[in-house]
Design an enzyme around this catalytic site. Structure first.
Site, mmCIF file in Angstrom:
data_model
loop_
_atom_site.group_PDB
_atom_site.id
_atom_site.type_symbol
_atom_site.label_atom_id
_atom_site.label_comp_id
_atom_site.label_asym_id
_atom_site.label_seq_id
_atom_site.Cartn_x
_atom_site.Cartn_y
_atom_site.Cartn_z
ATOM 1 N N ASN A 180 0.831 -1.210 0.000
ATOM 2 C CA ASN A 180 0.000 0.000 0.000
ATOM 3 C C ASN A 180 0.864 1.259 0.000
ATOM 4 O OD1 ASN A 180 -2.444 -1.476 0.205
ATOM 5 N ND2 ASN A 180 -1.978 -1.816 2.361
ATOM 6 N N HIS A 224 -14.360 -2.300 5.662
ATOM 7 C CA HIS A 224 -13.178 -3.017 6.177
ATOM 8 C C HIS A 224 -13.494 -3.723 7.509
ATOM 9 C CE1 HIS A 224 -9.048 -3.222 7.998
ATOM 10 N NE2 HIS A 224 -8.786 -3.607 6.752
ATOM 11 N N GLU A 283 -16.364 4.015 3.638
ATOM 12 C CA GLU A 283 -14.981 4.341 3.239
ATOM 13 C C GLU A 283 -15.018 5.240 2.016
ATOM 14 O OE1 GLU A 283 -12.724 0.709 2.714
ATOM 15 O OE2 GLU A 283 -13.869 -0.281 4.297
ATOM 16 N N SER A 300 -10.802 -0.808 -0.076
ATOM 17 C CA SER A 300 -9.455 -1.372 -0.148
ATOM 18 C C SER A 300 -9.331 -2.547 -1.105
ATOM 19 C CB SER A 300 -9.005 -1.808 1.237
ATOM 20 O OG SER A 300 -9.924 -2.718 1.786
ATOM 21 N N ASP A 323 -13.924 6.471 6.443
ATOM 22 C CA ASP A 323 -12.587 5.879 6.546
ATOM 23 C C ASP A 323 -11.823 6.216 5.259
ATOM 24 O OD1 ASP A 323 -10.411 4.102 6.199
ATOM 25 O OD2 ASP A 323 -11.330 2.592 7.482
ATOM 26 N N HIS A 349 -7.356 4.504 2.287
ATOM 27 C CA HIS A 349 -6.728 4.343 0.972
ATOM 28 C C HIS A 349 -6.839 5.589 0.097
ATOM 29 C CE1 HIS A 349 -5.789 0.118 1.625
ATOM 30 N NE2 HIS A 349 -6.895 0.130 2.348
ATOM 31 N N LYS A 406 -0.219 3.707 4.765
ATOM 32 C CA LYS A 406 -0.350 3.313 3.368
ATOM 33 C C LYS A 406 0.378 4.368 2.509
ATOM 34 C CE LYS A 406 -4.400 0.932 4.998
ATOM 35 N NZ LYS A 406 -3.704 -0.270 5.463
HETATM 36 C C1 LIG Z 1 -10.208 0.712 4.955
HETATM 37 C C2 LIG Z 1 -9.187 0.390 5.997
HETATM 38 N N1 LIG Z 1 -9.331 0.905 7.225
HETATM 39 C C3 LIG Z 1 -8.433 0.646 8.201
HETATM 40 C C4 LIG Z 1 -7.339 -0.153 7.971
HETATM 41 C C5 LIG Z 1 -6.372 -0.447 9.078
HETATM 42 O O1 LIG Z 1 -5.277 0.407 9.013
HETATM 43 P P1 LIG Z 1 -3.869 -0.020 9.625
HETATM 44 O O2 LIG Z 1 -3.236 -0.929 8.647
HETATM 45 O O3 LIG Z 1 -3.149 1.270 9.809
HETATM 46 O O4 LIG Z 1 -4.146 -0.690 10.928
HETATM 47 C C6 LIG Z 1 -7.134 -0.687 6.702
HETATM 48 C C7 LIG Z 1 -5.932 -1.527 6.452
HETATM 49 O O5 LIG Z 1 -5.841 -2.345 5.636
HETATM 50 C C8 LIG Z 1 -8.080 -0.425 5.689
HETATM 51 O O6 LIG Z 1 -7.949 -0.959 4.467
#
Ligand SMILES: Cc1ncc(COP(=O)(O)O)c(C=O)c1O
Length: 393
Positions: free
Chosen positions: A48, A139, A183, A187, A212, A215, A244
């Site tokens: 990422n 997610h 989001e 992702s 969220d 990404h 990321k």
């Molecule tokens: C949409 C989303 N939120 C939160 C996270 C979690 O973030 P972190 O990897 O910093 O724990 C991810 C990680 O893959 C994600 O894709």
């Protein structure tokens, strides 16, 4: 030998039979979109690190500098004596860039989602059970936050805002604060939410909008500050990560001062965890200096993603709703995705197979994530390898 080993083994055997077992495979980063695994250098299309900042000299230098000056650890939680001046400086810089009153750092994106949602859905605060509307493809950390709060999710079809609208209308007469939790970039599909329409729906139905931006941060929106920063409607809480496109580690919540002050007092994941250490903060600070200057890299990333999608479509490969730097190649069955991933690896490409429960059954895929660190030649190599390795179903 632990007491539960026989049960653990049974479970693992079942996963083996379903081609679903996961293992941890150590790699060595080699910079510039490459890693070393099993004695070979592979072109890495699975990280990422969308802007190639994980190995950027400014991040590495400032992480080292802040560790040398302020130590390896923050020594306590934020509320005890772990809030260093550095946390406050990074939070203020981030809030300025995001255009919000305040920002609050969290130790990871997972932790932020798992801890912030239960704090928001607090019955003592709201006086009633919340009505929580969530995108079906949210997610796992967002699901975890809802589950930890004990709320029932009212799920709308993925990115279908008409469906969300009708669900909000359907529940209009019921007591409780409404939340929309979704989001801005998904992702696994690499598609985007229509944030202005989400904000308009939230406004019309009196709902709190939680977005969220894991990404999108660094990649989309003005100066790479995500789609909430477009300012086209109210986003009550924008969450994002430094792990990321920002090349480091950790996460943030950006929003009103009252929201951040409330979380400082009510969010267990912030209150009962040791604060992020200086090295991590140094990398964050450097990323925040760099990201607003990277418009050319962002434009190239989108152009390259467009080329990749066109090439995949030419081969008859579905790319879900991708419109970002994340381009899935849908294989369908788990074993097909795994076989394809192996064939790509033989051709020097790392494209990890993503399987249920991370994605819905029957949609196992290779998730290609592009990076500004990839050259045109890298992209050609990927397209050639996929054309060679893909066997139509
Ligand atoms: C949409 C989303 N939120 C939160 C996270 C979690 O973030 P972190 O990897 O910093 O724990 C991810 C990680 O893959 C994600 O894709």
């Amino acid at each position: 030998m632990s007491l539960l080993d026989p049960l653990f083994r049974q479970h693992l055997d079942r996963l083996d039979q379903r081609h679903s077992r996961r293992t941890l495979l150590p790699v060595r980063p080699e910079g510039a979109g490459r890693i070393r695994r099993g004695g070979r250098t592979l072109l890495n299309f699975s990280s990422n690190d969308y802007l190639g900042l994980a190995s950027h000299p400014l991040l590495v230098e400032r992480a080292g500098d802040w560790a040398r000056r302020w130590g390896a650890g923050s020594t306590a939680s934020r509320l005890v004596c772990g809030t260093l001046e550095l946390h406050a400086e990074v939070e203020a810089k981030l809030a300025r860039l995001k255009g919000t009153e305040a920002a609050l750092l969290f130790n990871s994106g997972w932790q932020a989602n798992a801890a912030v949602l239960p704090a928001l859905f607090d019955r003592e605060l709201l006086g009633a059970e919340s009505l929580v509307f969530t995108d079906r493809l949210n997610h796992a950390s967002l699901h975890h936050g809802c589950a930890a709060a004990g709320v029932r999710q009212i799920r709308f079809r993925h990115n279908d805002l008409d469906h969300l609208d009708s669900l909000l209308a359907q529940h209009a007469g019921e007591p409780g604060v409404r939340f929309i939790v979704t989001e801005s970039v998904f992702s696994m599909d690499g598609d985007r939410a229509d944030v202005p329409t989400l904000a308009a729906l939230a406004e019309r139905h009196g709902a709190f909008l939680f977005l969220d931006e894991a990404h999108a941060t660094g990649v989309l929106g003005p100066r790479g500050m995500g789609l909430a920063a477009l300012g086209e409607g109210r986003v009550d809480l924008a969450m994002g990560t430094f792990s990321k496109a920002l090349g480091g580690f950790g996460a943030y919540v950006a929003g009103s001062q009252a929201l951040c002050d409330y979380l400082v007092n009510r969010c267990g994941g912030l209150i009962y965890a040791t604060a992020l250490p200086p090295a991590v903060l140094g990398a964050m600070d450097a990323a925040l200096d760099l990201v607003p200057t990277l418009d050319a890299e962002r434009a190239r990333l989108q152009a390259v993603a467009e080329r990749l999608r066109a090439a995949f479509h030419g081969l008859g490969i579905a790319t879900a709703g991708s419109s970002t730097q994340i381009v899935p190649a849908i294989a369908g069955a788990e074993e097909d995705a795994l076989a394809l991933s192996r064939r790509l690896e033989e051709r020097g490409i790392l494209g990890i197979a993503i399987r249920p429960p991370t994605v819905p059954p029957g949609t196992s895929r290779l998730r290609f994530a592009l990076s500004a660190a990839h050259t045109d030649a890298d992209l050609e190599a990927l397209m050639d390898a996929v054309a060679d390795a893909w066997t139509p179903a």
